[in-house]
Scaffold this motif. Structure first.
Motif, short mmCIF file in Angstrom:
data_model
loop_
_atom_site.label_atom_id
_atom_site.label_comp_id
_atom_site.label_asym_id
_atom_site.label_seq_id
_atom_site.Cartn_x
_atom_site.Cartn_y
_atom_site.Cartn_z
N ARG A 1 -33.14 -18.05 -24.90
CA ARG A 1 -33.40 -16.75 -24.27
C ARG A 1 -34.90 -16.41 -24.29
O ARG A 1 -35.40 -15.81 -23.36
N PHE A 2 -35.56 -16.79 -25.35
CA PHE A 2 -36.97 -16.39 -25.49
C PHE A 2 -37.83 -17.58 -25.88
O PHE A 2 -37.37 -18.49 -26.56
N ILE B 1 -42.33 -18.85 -26.54
CA ILE B 1 -43.77 -18.79 -26.32
C ILE B 1 -44.23 -20.24 -26.24
O ILE B 1 -43.98 -21.03 -27.17
N VAL C 1 -44.17 -6.44 -22.63
CA VAL C 1 -43.07 -5.51 -22.41
C VAL C 1 -43.28 -4.69 -21.13
O VAL C 1 -42.35 -4.51 -20.33
N LEU D 1 -42.51 -6.87 -18.26
CA LEU D 1 -41.07 -6.96 -17.94
C LEU D 1 -40.65 -5.77 -17.07
O LEU D 1 -39.88 -5.93 -16.12
N PHE E 1 -39.06 -5.67 -13.26
CA PHE E 1 -37.87 -4.88 -12.92
C PHE E 1 -38.13 -4.05 -11.66
O PHE E 1 -37.36 -4.09 -10.70
N ILE F 1 -25.36 -2.98 -8.32
CA ILE F 1 -26.13 -4.18 -8.60
C ILE F 1 -26.53 -4.17 -10.07
O ILE F 1 -26.92 -3.13 -10.61
N GLU F 2 -26.37 -5.30 -10.73
CA GLU F 2 -26.78 -5.40 -12.12
C GLU F 2 -27.84 -6.49 -12.25
O GLU F 2 -27.68 -7.58 -11.72
N ILE F 3 -28.91 -6.14 -12.92
CA ILE F 3 -29.98 -7.12 -13.13
C ILE F 3 -29.90 -7.62 -14.56
O ILE F 3 -29.93 -6.84 -15.51
N PHE G 1 -31.21 -10.60 -17.40
CA PHE G 1 -32.16 -11.67 -17.70
C PHE G 1 -31.44 -12.93 -18.16
O PHE G 1 -30.53 -12.86 -18.99
N SER H 1 -28.47 -1.32 -12.14
CA SER H 1 -28.64 -1.16 -13.58
C SER H 1 -29.46 -2.31 -14.15
O SER H 1 -29.32 -3.46 -13.74
N ARG H 2 -30.34 -1.97 -15.07
CA ARG H 2 -31.24 -2.96 -15.67
C ARG H 2 -30.72 -3.38 -17.03
O ARG H 2 -30.05 -2.63 -17.71
N ASP H 3 -31.13 -4.55 -17.39
CA ASP H 3 -30.73 -5.12 -18.68
C ASP H 3 -31.77 -4.66 -19.71
O ASP H 3 -32.63 -5.44 -20.12
N GLU H 4 -31.71 -3.38 -20.11
CA GLU H 4 -32.76 -2.82 -20.97
C GLU H 4 -32.76 -3.43 -22.37
O GLU H 4 -33.80 -3.59 -23.00
N PHE I 1 -32.41 -6.30 -23.21
CA PHE I 1 -33.15 -7.57 -23.24
C PHE I 1 -34.59 -7.33 -23.69
O PHE I 1 -35.16 -8.12 -24.44
N ILE I 2 -35.18 -6.22 -23.22
CA ILE I 2 -36.57 -5.92 -23.56
C ILE I 2 -36.73 -5.72 -25.06
O ILE I 2 -37.64 -6.27 -25.69
N GLU J 1 -34.72 -6.91 -27.36
CA GLU J 1 -34.49 -8.21 -28.00
C GLU J 1 -35.73 -9.10 -27.89
O GLU J 1 -36.07 -9.83 -28.81
N TYR J 2 -36.37 -9.00 -26.73
CA TYR J 2 -37.58 -9.81 -26.50
C TYR J 2 -38.64 -9.47 -27.55
O TYR J 2 -39.22 -10.34 -28.18
N GLU J 3 -38.85 -8.19 -27.74
CA GLU J 3 -39.87 -7.74 -28.70
C GLU J 3 -39.60 -8.27 -30.10
O GLU J 3 -40.50 -8.70 -30.81
N ALA K 1 -37.62 -10.93 -30.85
CA ALA K 1 -37.54 -12.39 -30.91
C ALA K 1 -38.91 -13.06 -30.97
O ALA K 1 -39.08 -14.04 -31.68
N ILE K 2 -39.87 -12.54 -30.20
CA ILE K 2 -41.16 -13.25 -30.19
C ILE K 2 -41.91 -13.14 -31.52
O ILE K 2 -42.88 -13.85 -31.75
#
Lengths: 273, 550
Positions: A97-98, A100, A177, A180, A184, A242-244, A246, B6-9, B11-12, B14-16, B18-19
């Motif tokens: 998922r993540f 660097i 962030v 991201l 969006f 609609i669903e976005i 990641f 709808s956004r996958d909020e 995830f943001i 989790e991203y913070e 995880a890194i």
């Protein structure tokens, strides 16, 4: 796209330090590591017991066949619908998922690396029917340039979890962030420009069905609860939205040269943005 | 046009997190693989089915694919599947379910099927469709099981009803949905109350012949589509109209119902060839047959029909049942009974059984032999063993594991399977294409179920069916009057169940027995049987005519 399942699996097991013996175009034997045994073989008690008595335990082997048709051998047939492949896919998705990553350099001269935010996004269109689209978007975190088809651009570069000697990174000006969020917003605007006929059709179907529903139950006081429930489930089934989502995202540090290649190059065919 | 996005909020966030932790970071290959998986698995269009690509081991027939497309694209996942028997409704339902699951629209599923089909459904969904469906056992967990197969009776029982009604199902399937045709029944109300998104009702009976039946079924799928019950009755009852007389209504129904017929599937169906094998009793046997008949005719309190029927099957079946009868008697004419039993004991063989051995020996093919009696089953097993013909037996009462084992033995080692009950469990024996009705059930439904074990979807050979009947006995009458007349062997009788219930003849076996019991002469029973079959026959033709109009 996975074009060759055999190669894909070979790569997967090799990444996870398993010994892979190729027997033919489609057949392979994999000596699992303890880690993958625990992921794929579903025998937690065995490992629990081994740990308890202080033994190392013996990871199992997998015998796979990727033919398009089931063969009469003692191998496990693996194909896009098979539970085993689903399990492997799930494992990859959870663990990728993540990231660097740093572009590999020759490690001889001082090389600055520029930050890119790379995102892969799945868009779900839900209405009367359902479909999905995938967007791979890169955002240069210094100057804010955005590129579509980012994974395709990245194909030719070699990336690593560790930075090469003498490389150094330039700090992003745009925070990942907020990057991201920018992506969006950009994607939302793009989606709103798309053909909305399916939205119209779904809305029409929904309102028609709600009318019928109201009429059917209008004289049935005793069935009010059923009416409400039906309406709720009907809306869930037909209402367009609609669903976005990641798939994954990462911070990629690229050399100046690679950055420029990406910025200047345009993929005409299949370019969505 | 507005649309909610709808956004996958999360995830943001989790991203913070995880890194900051290097151990959570993916290497480049894995990162790419995850993207490749998404590309491969995505559902690219609203239209085309994706499920067949994920089920490479299944070959779907054109009408099955069309059905799934129609249900998903034009019916938005709520439909009545009313294909004729044997066209693979289960396959169609499985395909639709799989498609919705792959599109990420369905997780929680409830499948309600007749008790006899629960295991069959579980097997098909798991093995064919790779859908992890579970049957509702003793400790069923309605809340936490995603895909459950149960029966309507279990689900609506006081014990489970409330819990089930509290669940939100994404998909509900009801097999044999003609049980829901009356809106005043508990079955109907229960299914109406289920919280469901997508819904399939499966039935093989031509519900469209009865207006209220079809109204009720459609009202479960699309309430209000045909108006309210009162409107509907008023409009159609007053005008005394029928579905097939009303093109508008026909059109409406076609938008919620898929009904394929064998004739329009364009698929080659293997033939079923029927042969009646007339077996004469030896003189000695025939004499004993009449002796049994006379004996019970004299004991007026009870009918001889059960015993002569058994005698037509085997000496053992008849003998055991007479013994049982004796035990129940208080006063009895001992010498007479003893004489009767002695006569049976002295018979060296049974004509039908010898014929069976002869038939099986003349061929290398596998045979499934059906008999009505367990005593006969055991006798036949013994007899085949004497003749060195490997045979296995099969009963409805066997545990599942034993059934599977017997089936396997039959497939791999034995030449013959002797079975008493076909309906109990839906075992498929497509590898076998010879069937012997050693004795005939007096219920045509049971006969169809027997034949259906081998003459079904997936049978690649023509099927041959042998019916054994003894000359000059009750066998002969039933064969000629009941079976040959309504052409049961030639036709797939999917409609028969409906016909019998419409004619108020739910237990045809009992009807036939009664005819024999109450008739004073052979002639009388012939006339009565003839009347019975005429009624069925005329109704059958009537129905066929209606079907063609629709």
């Amino acid at each position: 796209m996975i074009t060759n399942l055999n190669d894909f699996l070979h790569q997967y097991f090799t990444i996870h330090d398993c010994e892979v013996i190729t027997e033919s175009n489609t057949e392979m034997t994999i000596r699992l590591t303890r880690e993958l045994d625990q992921v794929l073989m579903n025998r937690p008690f065995y490992w629990h017991y081994m740990d308890k008595i202080g033994r190392a335990g013996e990871p199992m082997s997998l015998y796979l066949d990727t033919s398009t048709e089931k063969k009469d051998n003692n191998k496990e047939w693996i194909h896009f619908g098979s539970p085993r492949l689903q399990q492997i896919f799930h494992h990859i998705k959870q663990n990728a998922r993540f990231t660097i990553l740093y572009e590999e350099t020759n490690g001889e001269s001082k090389t600055p690396l520029h930050p890119w935010l790379v995102t892969n996004i799945m868009v779900h269109y839900r209405g009367k029917q359902k479909k999905e689209s995938i967007h791979s978007i890169g955002l240069q975190l210094i100057n804010g340039i955005m590129k579509a088809n980012m994974m395709k651009h990245m194909d030719e570069f070699t990336m690593d979890l560790r930075m090469s000697d003498y490389s150094f990174t330039i700090s992003p000006i745009i925070k990942p962030v907020s990057g991201l969020r920018r992506i969006f917003n950009y994607l939302e605007n793009f989606l709103l420009e798309e053909d909305m006929q399916w939205v119209e059709e779904s809305k029409k179907a929904l309102s028609e069905e709600i009318q019928l529903l109201n009429y059917f139950f209008h004289q049935q006081e005793e069935n009010k609860e059923i009416l409400e429930k039906e309406k709720e489930r009907l809306t869930e089934r037909l209402e367009p939205r609609i669903e976005i989502e990641f798939i994954n995202a990462g911070l990629f540090y690229l050399t100046e040269k690679s950055s420029q290649i990406i910025i200047k190059r345009d993929y005409e065919a299949g370019t969505k943005e | 046009m507005s649309i909610s996005i709808s956004r996958d909020e999360t995830f943001i966030q989790e991203y913070e997190e995880a890194i900051k932790t290097p151990s959570q970071l993916a290497d480049w290959q894995l990162f790419k693989q995850s993207y490749q998986i998404a590309e491969t698995m995505k559902v690219p269009s609203f239209k085309d089915l994706v499920a067949p690509k994920f089920l490479p081991h299944l070959e779907f027939l054109p009408h099955q694919l069309e059905c799934a497309e129609k249900v998903i694209q034009h019916m938005n996942g709520r439909a009545l599947l009313a294909d004729e028997v044997g066209l693979g409704k289960t396959i169609e339902a499985g395909l639709i379910l799989k498609e919705y699951m792959l599109r990420g629209l369905v997780q929680k599923v409830l499948i309600l099927v007749p008790a006899s089909l629960v295991n069959q459904w579980a097997l098909e969904l798991n093995q064919k469709f790779l859908i992890p469906a579970v049957t509702s056992g003793k400790r069923v967990d309605w809340q936490n099981t995603n895909i459950l197969i149960s029966t309507l009776d279990t689900a609506k029982s006081v014990r489970h009803r409330q819990t089930i009604l509290e669940q939100d199902y994404d998909f509900v399937i009801v097999d044999e949905a003609h049980k829901l045709k009356n809106h005043k029944t508990k079955n109907f109300q229960f299914v109406q109350q289920l919280s469901k998104k997508y819904c399939l009702l499966l039935t093989a009976t031509p519900v469209q012949n009865k207006l209220t039946d079809i109204f009720n079924l459609i009202s479960l799928l699309k309430p209000g589509y045909l108006g309210t019950y009162e409107d509907f009755i008023k409009q159609y009852k007053e005008q005394k109209r029928k579905v097939d007389e009303d093109p508008y209504l026909k059109q409406l129904i076609s938008k919620v119902m898929v009904r394929n017929r064998r004739s329009d599937t364009g698929v080659h169906w293997t033939k079923r060839e029927i042969e009646t094998i007339w077996v004469p009793f030896t003189d000695q046997e025939l004499e004993t047959y009449h002796q049994v008949e006379q004996f019970f005719k004299h004991n007026t309190a009870i009918s001889s029909i059960t015993y002569v029927r058994e005698f037509c099957s085997s000496r053992e079946a008849c003998y055991l049942s007479i013994k049982k009868w004796i035990q129940q008697q208080e006063t009895i004419n001992l010498p007479e009974v003893k004489g009767l039993l002695a006569a049976i004991e002295q018979l060296p063989h049974h004509a039908k059984a010898l014929k069976l051995v002869e038939l099986i020996k003349s061929s290398d093919e596998k045979f499934i032999v059906f008999t009505e009696y367990r005593a006969t089953q055991i006798y036949l097993q013994w007899l085949l063993q004497q003749e060195k013909i490997p045979a296995v037996i099969y009963r409805g009462g066997f545990k599942k594991g034993k059934k599977d084992w017997m089936r396997q033995l039959f497939q791999n080692h034995a030449q013959v399977m002797i079975a008493t009950e076909a309906a109990g469990e839906g075992i498929n024996l497509q590898f076998c294409h010879r069937l012997i009705n050693y004795d005939l059930p007096w219920n045509p439904m049971r006969l169809e179920q027997r034949i259906g074990r081998i003459h079904r979807f997936g049978q690649e050979n023509d099927v041959k069916i042998y019916n054994f009947a003894l000359k000059n006995t009750v066998d002969e009458q039933v064969m000629n009057l009941l079976y040959n007349k309504i052409q049961l062997f030639e036709n797939v009788i999917g409609h028969l169940e409906q016909i019998l219930s419409d004619l108020n003849l739910p237990n045809i076996e009992r009807e036939v027995e009664q005819i024999f019991e109450e008739s004073k002469s052979v002639g009388e029973s012939k006339i009565k049987l003839d009347n019975l079959t005429s009624v069925i026959q005329s109704y059958q033709q009537d129905n066929e005519a209606k079907e063609h109009l629709l």
